[in-house]
Design an enzyme around this catalytic site. Structure first.
Site, PDB file in Angstrom:
ATOM      1  N   ASP A 103      49.894 -76.355  14.961  1.00  0.00           N
ATOM      2  CA  ASP A 103      49.770 -76.486  13.541  1.00  0.00           C
ATOM      3  C   ASP A 103      50.725 -77.493  12.608  1.00  0.00           C
ATOM      4  O   ASP A 103      51.876 -77.510  13.121  1.00  0.00           O
ATOM      5  CB  ASP A 103      49.845 -74.838  13.022  1.00  0.00           C
ATOM      6  N   ASP A 205      46.966 -77.694   8.223  1.00  0.00           N
ATOM      7  CA  ASP A 205      46.913 -76.633   7.336  1.00  0.00           C
ATOM      8  C   ASP A 205      46.244 -77.116   5.755  1.00  0.00           C
ATOM      9  O   ASP A 205      47.110 -78.154   5.204  1.00  0.00           O
ATOM     10  CB  ASP A 205      48.114 -75.961   7.397  1.00  0.00           C
ATOM     11  N   GLU A 271      42.056 -78.325   8.237  1.00  0.00           N
ATOM     12  CA  GLU A 271      41.248 -77.236   7.756  1.00  0.00           C
ATOM     13  C   GLU A 271      40.968 -77.427   6.169  1.00  0.00           C
ATOM     14  O   GLU A 271      41.650 -77.959   5.260  1.00  0.00           O
ATOM     15  CB  GLU A 271      42.442 -75.918   7.279  1.00  0.00           C
ATOM     16  N   HIS A 332      42.594 -66.670  12.216  1.00  0.00           N
ATOM     17  CA  HIS A 332      43.658 -65.672  11.759  1.00  0.00           C
ATOM     18  C   HIS A 332      43.548 -65.375  10.246  1.00  0.00           C
ATOM     19  O   HIS A 332      44.170 -64.534   9.829  1.00  0.00           O
ATOM     20  CB  HIS A 332      44.962 -66.241  12.207  1.00  0.00           C
ATOM     21  N   ASP A 333      42.456 -66.014   9.685  1.00  0.00           N
ATOM     22  CA  ASP A 333      42.372 -65.714   8.288  1.00  0.00           C
ATOM     23  C   ASP A 333      41.115 -64.763   7.796  1.00  0.00           C
ATOM     24  O   ASP A 333      41.055 -64.562   6.563  1.00  0.00           O
ATOM     25  CB  ASP A 333      42.275 -67.048   7.361  1.00  0.00           C
TER      26      ASP A 333
HETATM   27  C1  GLC Z   1      46.055 -71.602   5.516  1.00  0.00           C
HETATM   28  C2  GLC Z   1      46.297 -70.719   6.706  1.00  0.00           C
HETATM   29  C3  GLC Z   1      46.711 -69.539   6.127  1.00  0.00           C
HETATM   30  C4  GLC Z   1      47.835 -69.688   5.209  1.00  0.00           C
HETATM   31  C5  GLC Z   1      47.607 -70.604   4.280  1.00  0.00           C
HETATM   32  C6  GLC Z   1      48.721 -71.189   3.696  1.00  0.00           C
HETATM   33  O1  GLC Z   1      44.585 -71.091   5.060  1.00  0.00           O
HETATM   34  O2  GLC Z   1      45.356 -70.961   7.921  1.00  0.00           O
HETATM   35  O3  GLC Z   1      46.931 -68.595   7.211  1.00  0.00           O
HETATM   36  O4  GLC Z   1      48.399 -68.393   4.931  1.00  0.00           O
HETATM   37  O5  GLC Z   1      46.984 -71.927   4.746  1.00  0.00           O
HETATM   38  O6  GLC Z   1      49.471 -72.018   4.392  1.00  0.00           O
END
Ligand code: GLC
Ligand code: CA
Length: 538
Positions: A103, A205, A271, A332-333
């Site tokens: 990541d 991210d 993402e 994980h979200d």
């Molecule tokens: C992304 C991650 C999440 C995190 C956010 C801020 O959405 O997947 O888990 O809290 O970014 O970094």
């Protein structure tokens, strides 16, 4: 030329598996997973049949957002191990033919990162402009109307220098200023640091947020905002017109890609949340952008064949020829897919869909045994989103420890883990499901193996087939000489399906794992929530 494993790259024919390191395997008895734990389980992952392992952040961090608040891009938090452990992990993964994706969190750092400490120290510090500082609005108050994803405003006032800094997540995650060339160069160095250590790719991210509107204009109200959202959900009440997917982000994406291209065969995953037309641009022009902008659309669809089909078809038709599709059903979200889609039979069908569509699937740890949402008592909530926006929004539910066996802490640790183990672990665990031929785990293994062995599945074309049976999603995957058909019954009732243009065929695999037989494709019977993978007779 025909697509096959020789012309495709590993991130095209392979499957990505996401590990949330905190919750995978604890080896030093502190109740928190670690890198040694991932190393210990590499054989499990290789035997499962995935190609690449994506690790959520393990960087030094105060863990306000569980590692997505990075205090040093070039280190390992002692909680997870050491750089040496990481090097061992890469080496051991490569020995097993597995790729390692890490990541990378370019939108923000922790407020404990040295860069931010310098930046906030004075208005004329050389790193002041590495973050986004603004004067209060004329007359006082926030510089604009933006909100934080985790609730509240996106700005925090720093009394020492009398300016606000921007953070669209927790206030301990100040956002970097990607318009500053020195910051960009420093960030590219962090990529090279890991590329030189042998990482095979990055999952970037919230990459669509790194660049904001130059004037930081107010976002317009979101006409589709959830009227029942808590009062502090400012982010959800606004459109993302000026804080995401800005036109000028794409030149930066190209620069990032160029850094990866200094090395052989590395992969850029991002993402991204925006609508299709905004999203598809991240592939770049002629493929000089991200290899795989994450496609979360199926994850948000209702449990309905037609909705899934529409989502897949619209994706397929939005993609330019050079762009490779991909699908994600859990991370994980989000709530666990078995909980979100209504149960174990639905989760089995979803697995068959995910692993037989055209494009790279990403699996989330524990989905291969059907892990469900954990039950988190209010006083045990860890996630800032759950703390700020209400218990029903907490992401802890999908971050519970991996279930390896039926011992008290599910074989994850010998001491109480940081989050409670999910309730069903006594049967939903790797050891039990390994021994049970028709388990979810064995279904995943079989699907992964078939995908790997079948050119139609890993590289063939996709075409939806129209059938009159209600709530069934049927599609053909084809490469010269090989055809596979997936017939998926989303309904809770038995359905009879007439597959157009086909007479007889073989059921290669059923999600129930109880039949392999020749069938009449003009009258194919699918049991409730059953999916089958077929090889039609020529
Ligand atoms: C992304 C991650 C999440 C995190 C956010 C801020 O959405 O997947 O888990 O809290 O970014 O970094
Ligand atoms: Ca540990």
């Amino acid at each position: 030329m025909q697509n096959n494993k020789n012309t495709l790259r590993w991130w095209q024919y392979g499957v990505v598996y996401q590990v949330y390191p905190r919750s995978f395997k604890d080896t030093n008895r502190d109740g928190i997973g670690d890198l040694k734990g991932v190393i210990e389980k590499l054989d499990y992952l290789r035997e499962l049949g995935v190609q690449a392992v994506w690790l959520s952040p393990f960087y030094p961090s105060p863990m306000v957002d569980f590692g997505y608040d990075v205090a040093d891009y070039c280190g390992v938090d002692p909680m997870f191990g050491s750089l040496e452990d990481f090097d061992t992990l890469v080496k051991e993964a490569h020995l097993r033919g597995l790729k390692i994706i890490i990541d990378w969190v370019p939108n923000h750092t922790s407020d404990q990162h040295d860069w931010f400490k310098e930046s906030r120290s004075s208005r004329d510090n050389p790193k002041r402009d590495w973050y986004i500082w603004r004067d209060p609005a004329p007359g006082g108050g926030f510089p604009n109307n933006w909100g934080s994803v985790f609730g509240g405003p996106a700005w925090t006032f720093d009394p020492h220098t009398e300016q606000y800094y921007l953070h669209q997540f927790v206030s301990e995650q100040p956002e970097l200023n990607w318009r500053n060339p020195e910051l960009r160069a420093a960030m590219y160095e962090t990529l090279r640091f890991w590329l030189r250590r042998g990482v095979d790719g990055f999952r970037m991210d919230v990459i669509g947020m790194i660049l904001k509107d130059e004037q930081l204009r107010d976002n317009p109200p979101n006409p589709h905002a959830n009227p029942h959202a808590p009062a502090n959900d400012i982010f959800g009440r606004l459109l993302t017109t000026y804080n995401m997917d800005q036109d000028d982000v794409h030149s930066i994406i190209r620069e990032i890609r160029a850094v990866l291209d200094e090395f052989d065969d590395r992969c850029a995953i991002g993402e991204l949340w925006g609508e299709l037309p905004r999203w598809v641009r991240y592939y770049g022009e002629n493929g000089n952008g991200l290899h795989l902008p994450f496609n979360f659309r199926l994850m948000w669809e209702p449990w309905q064949a037609e909705a899934m089909r529409r989502s897949v078809d619209s994706l397929e038709s939005a993609l330019p020829p050079f762009a490779w599709p991909n699908y994600v059903l859990g991370n994980h979200d989000q709530p666990r897919l078995a909980s979100r889609f209504g149960g174990q039979p639905q989760a089995r069908l979803a697995a068959m869909m995910l692993l037989t569509l055209r494009g790279t699937p990403t699996l989330y740890y524990g989905d291969e045994i059907g892990m469900e949402n954990g039950i988190i008592p209010p006083e045990k909530i860890q996630d800032p989103q759950g703390k700020n926006l209400g218990a029903e929004r907490t992401r802890d539910v999908c971050r519970t420890p991996m279930q390896w066996d039926d011992s008290p802490f599910a074989g994850f640790s010998s001491v109480e883990p940081w989050l409670p183990v999910e309730a069903g672990y006594a049967s939903r665990n790797i050891k039990a499901q390994d021994a049970e031929p028709a388990s979810m785990l064995n279904l995943y293994r079989r699907l992964l193996q078939m995908r790997q062995e079948s050119p139609a599945l890993h590289s063939g074309g996709y075409e939806a087939l129209t059938v009159s049976a209600e709530n069934c999603f049927v599609y053909r995957r084809q490469v010269q000489g090989e055809i596979r058909i997936a017939a998926l019954n989303f309904s809770s009732e038995t359905r009879q399906v007439a597959i157009p243009g086909q007479k007889r065929g073989t059921v290669l695999l059923s999600t129930n794992m109880d039949r392999q037989e020749t069938v009449d494709l003009g009258a194919l019977v699918l049991r409730p929530f059953e999916g089958v993978l077929l090889a039609p007779e020529a």
